[in-house]
Motif scaffolding. Structure first.
Motif, PDB file in Angstrom:
ATOM      1  N   LEU A  25       0.720  -1.271   0.079  1.00  0.00           N
ATOM      2  CA  LEU A  25      -0.058   0.213   0.096  1.00  0.00           C
ATOM      3  C   LEU A  25       0.891   1.247   0.030  1.00  0.00           C
ATOM      4  O   LEU A  25       0.660   2.216  -0.621  1.00  0.00           O
ATOM      5  CB  LEU A  25      -0.745  -0.021   1.143  1.00  0.00           C
ATOM      6  CG  LEU A  25      -2.092  -0.954   1.038  1.00  0.00           C
ATOM      7  CD1 LEU A  25      -2.881  -1.041   2.630  1.00  0.00           C
ATOM      8  CD2 LEU A  25      -3.133  -0.587  -0.009  1.00  0.00           C
ATOM      9  N   THR A  28       2.601   1.523  -3.499  1.00  0.00           N
ATOM     10  CA  THR A  28       1.740   1.925  -4.409  1.00  0.00           C
ATOM     11  C   THR A  28       0.807   3.199  -4.546  1.00  0.00           C
ATOM     12  O   THR A  28       0.284   3.583  -5.440  1.00  0.00           O
ATOM     13  CB  THR A  28       0.670   0.717  -4.706  1.00  0.00           C
ATOM     14  OG1 THR A  28      -0.138   0.412  -3.690  1.00  0.00           O
ATOM     15  CG2 THR A  28       1.552  -0.721  -5.381  1.00  0.00           C
ATOM     16  N   SER A  29       1.085   3.890  -3.505  1.00  0.00           N
ATOM     17  CA  SER A  29       0.444   5.058  -2.945  1.00  0.00           C
ATOM     18  C   SER A  29       1.147   6.023  -3.593  1.00  0.00           C
ATOM     19  O   SER A  29       0.677   7.220  -3.785  1.00  0.00           O
ATOM     20  CB  SER A  29       0.195   5.347  -1.494  1.00  0.00           C
ATOM     21  OG  SER A  29       1.572   5.643  -0.835  1.00  0.00           O
ATOM     22  N   LEU A  62      -6.896  -1.829  -3.001  1.00  0.00           N
ATOM     23  CA  LEU A  62      -5.574  -1.708  -4.320  1.00  0.00           C
ATOM     24  C   LEU A  62      -6.510  -1.868  -5.358  1.00  0.00           C
ATOM     25  O   LEU A  62      -7.589  -2.867  -5.375  1.00  0.00           O
ATOM     26  CB  LEU A  62      -4.963  -2.928  -4.201  1.00  0.00           C
ATOM     27  CG  LEU A  62      -3.546  -2.777  -4.709  1.00  0.00           C
ATOM     28  CD1 LEU A  62      -2.634  -1.507  -4.297  1.00  0.00           C
ATOM     29  CD2 LEU A  62      -2.871  -4.303  -4.483  1.00  0.00           C
ATOM     30  N   MET A  79      -2.191   0.125  -7.772  1.00  0.00           N
ATOM     31  CA  MET A  79      -2.451   1.490  -7.141  1.00  0.00           C
ATOM     32  C   MET A  79      -3.048   1.309  -5.825  1.00  0.00           C
ATOM     33  O   MET A  79      -4.287   0.765  -5.976  1.00  0.00           O
ATOM     34  CB  MET A  79      -3.034   2.392  -8.162  1.00  0.00           C
ATOM     35  CG  MET A  79      -2.138   2.614  -9.302  1.00  0.00           C
ATOM     36  SD  MET A  79      -3.185   3.556 -10.719  1.00  0.00           S
ATOM     37  CE  MET A  79      -4.074   2.103 -11.160  1.00  0.00           C
ATOM     38  N   ALA A  80      -2.620   1.868  -4.870  1.00  0.00           N
ATOM     39  CA  ALA A  80      -3.563   1.998  -3.535  1.00  0.00           C
ATOM     40  C   ALA A  80      -4.715   3.047  -3.762  1.00  0.00           C
ATOM     41  O   ALA A  80      -4.689   3.835  -4.421  1.00  0.00           O
ATOM     42  CB  ALA A  80      -2.610   2.447  -2.396  1.00  0.00           C
ATOM     43  N   ARG A  81      -5.694   2.357  -2.870  1.00  0.00           N
ATOM     44  CA  ARG A  81      -7.000   3.188  -2.948  1.00  0.00           C
ATOM     45  C   ARG A  81      -7.261   3.391  -1.626  1.00  0.00           C
ATOM     46  O   ARG A  81      -8.100   4.210  -1.346  1.00  0.00           O
ATOM     47  CB  ARG A  81      -7.978   2.122  -3.337  1.00  0.00           C
ATOM     48  CG  ARG A  81      -8.158   2.237  -4.975  1.00  0.00           C
ATOM     49  CD  ARG A  81      -9.302   1.666  -5.533  1.00  0.00           C
ATOM     50  NE  ARG A  81     -10.677   2.367  -4.924  1.00  0.00           N
ATOM     51  CZ  ARG A  81     -11.835   1.971  -4.578  1.00  0.00           C
ATOM     52  NH1 ARG A  81     -12.122   0.936  -4.832  1.00  0.00           N
ATOM     53  NH2 ARG A  81     -12.832   3.007  -4.325  1.00  0.00           N
ATOM     54  N   ASP A  83      -7.373   5.564   1.716  1.00  0.00           N
ATOM     55  CA  ASP A  83      -6.971   6.966   1.864  1.00  0.00           C
ATOM     56  C   ASP A  83      -6.732   7.141   3.365  1.00  0.00           C
ATOM     57  O   ASP A  83      -5.918   7.655   3.822  1.00  0.00           O
ATOM     58  CB  ASP A  83      -8.190   7.776   1.619  1.00  0.00           C
ATOM     59  CG  ASP A  83      -7.833   9.173   1.700  1.00  0.00           C
ATOM     60  OD1 ASP A  83      -6.976   9.684   1.219  1.00  0.00           O
ATOM     61  OD2 ASP A  83      -8.855  10.048   2.071  1.00  0.00           O
ATOM     62  N   ARG A 100     -11.709   5.158   1.104  1.00  0.00           N
ATOM     63  CA  ARG A 100     -11.098   4.730  -0.163  1.00  0.00           C
ATOM     64  C   ARG A 100     -11.073   5.888  -1.146  1.00  0.00           C
ATOM     65  O   ARG A 100     -11.920   6.607  -1.042  1.00  0.00           O
ATOM     66  CB  ARG A 100     -11.573   3.691  -0.689  1.00  0.00           C
ATOM     67  CG  ARG A 100     -11.478   2.130   0.041  1.00  0.00           C
ATOM     68  CD  ARG A 100     -12.573   1.192  -0.284  1.00  0.00           C
ATOM     69  NE  ARG A 100     -12.511   0.048   0.493  1.00  0.00           N
ATOM     70  CZ  ARG A 100     -13.309  -0.438   1.634  1.00  0.00           C
ATOM     71  NH1 ARG A 100     -14.063   0.767   2.109  1.00  0.00           N
ATOM     72  NH2 ARG A 100     -13.062  -1.637   2.161  1.00  0.00           N
ATOM     73  N   THR A 101     -10.039   6.066  -1.908  1.00  0.00           N
ATOM     74  CA  THR A 101     -10.188   7.020  -3.083  1.00  0.00           C
ATOM     75  C   THR A 101     -11.088   6.572  -4.063  1.00  0.00           C
ATOM     76  O   THR A 101     -11.154   5.307  -4.368  1.00  0.00           O
ATOM     77  CB  THR A 101      -8.743   7.415  -3.674  1.00  0.00           C
ATOM     78  OG1 THR A 101      -8.014   6.259  -4.018  1.00  0.00           O
ATOM     79  CG2 THR A 101      -7.980   7.888  -2.567  1.00  0.00           C
TER      80      THR A 101
END
Length: 117
Positions: A25, A28-29, A62, A79-81, A83, A100-101
């Motif tokens: 995480l 990938t953030s 993710l 990609m991290a989701r 938040d 989460r984004t």
């Protein structure tokens, strides 16, 4: 909190307790990464990375996107989701909120196509 929410909260807490999942995480953030790059970055075997990626994707922490090289080769990047995770204690009750984004249009399209399979 209903049973499904409690189960999801417990699963997310277990995932975040895992060192490799946190490293994935964190990495990938900053930028999308392939499993190969994550394996090198996190100093973990590809099998370990794929297991954690599957868990993180299942809980929508993710997201996966297809990357195409100029030579036509393609591979997945992640990609991290995640938040934020907020834990509150109020009148003897814990409440956990996961923020989460929002996935972008490309992520939503990829998810749509994967669901067609």
């Amino acid at each position: 909190m209903d049973e499904e929410t409690e189960t999801d909260t417990a699963a997310i807490a277990a995932i975040l307790d895992d060192e490799y999942a946190r490293e994935i995480l964190a990495a990938t953030s900053m930028e999308p990464m392939s499993a190969t790059t994550l394996s090198e970055t996190c100093d973990a075997s590809p099998q370990t990375i794929y297991r954690r990626v599957d868990d993180l994707k299942r809980h929508e922490l993710l997201t996966e996107r297809l990357q195409v090289d100029p030579d036509g080769n393609h591979y997945a990047v992640y990609m991290a989701r995640l938040d934020a995770v907020t834990v509150r204690l109020d009148d003897g009750t814990f409440t956990v909120e996961v923020t989460r984004t929002e996935p972008d249009v490309a992520d939503r399209f990829t998810q749509y196509v994967e669901n067609l399979r």
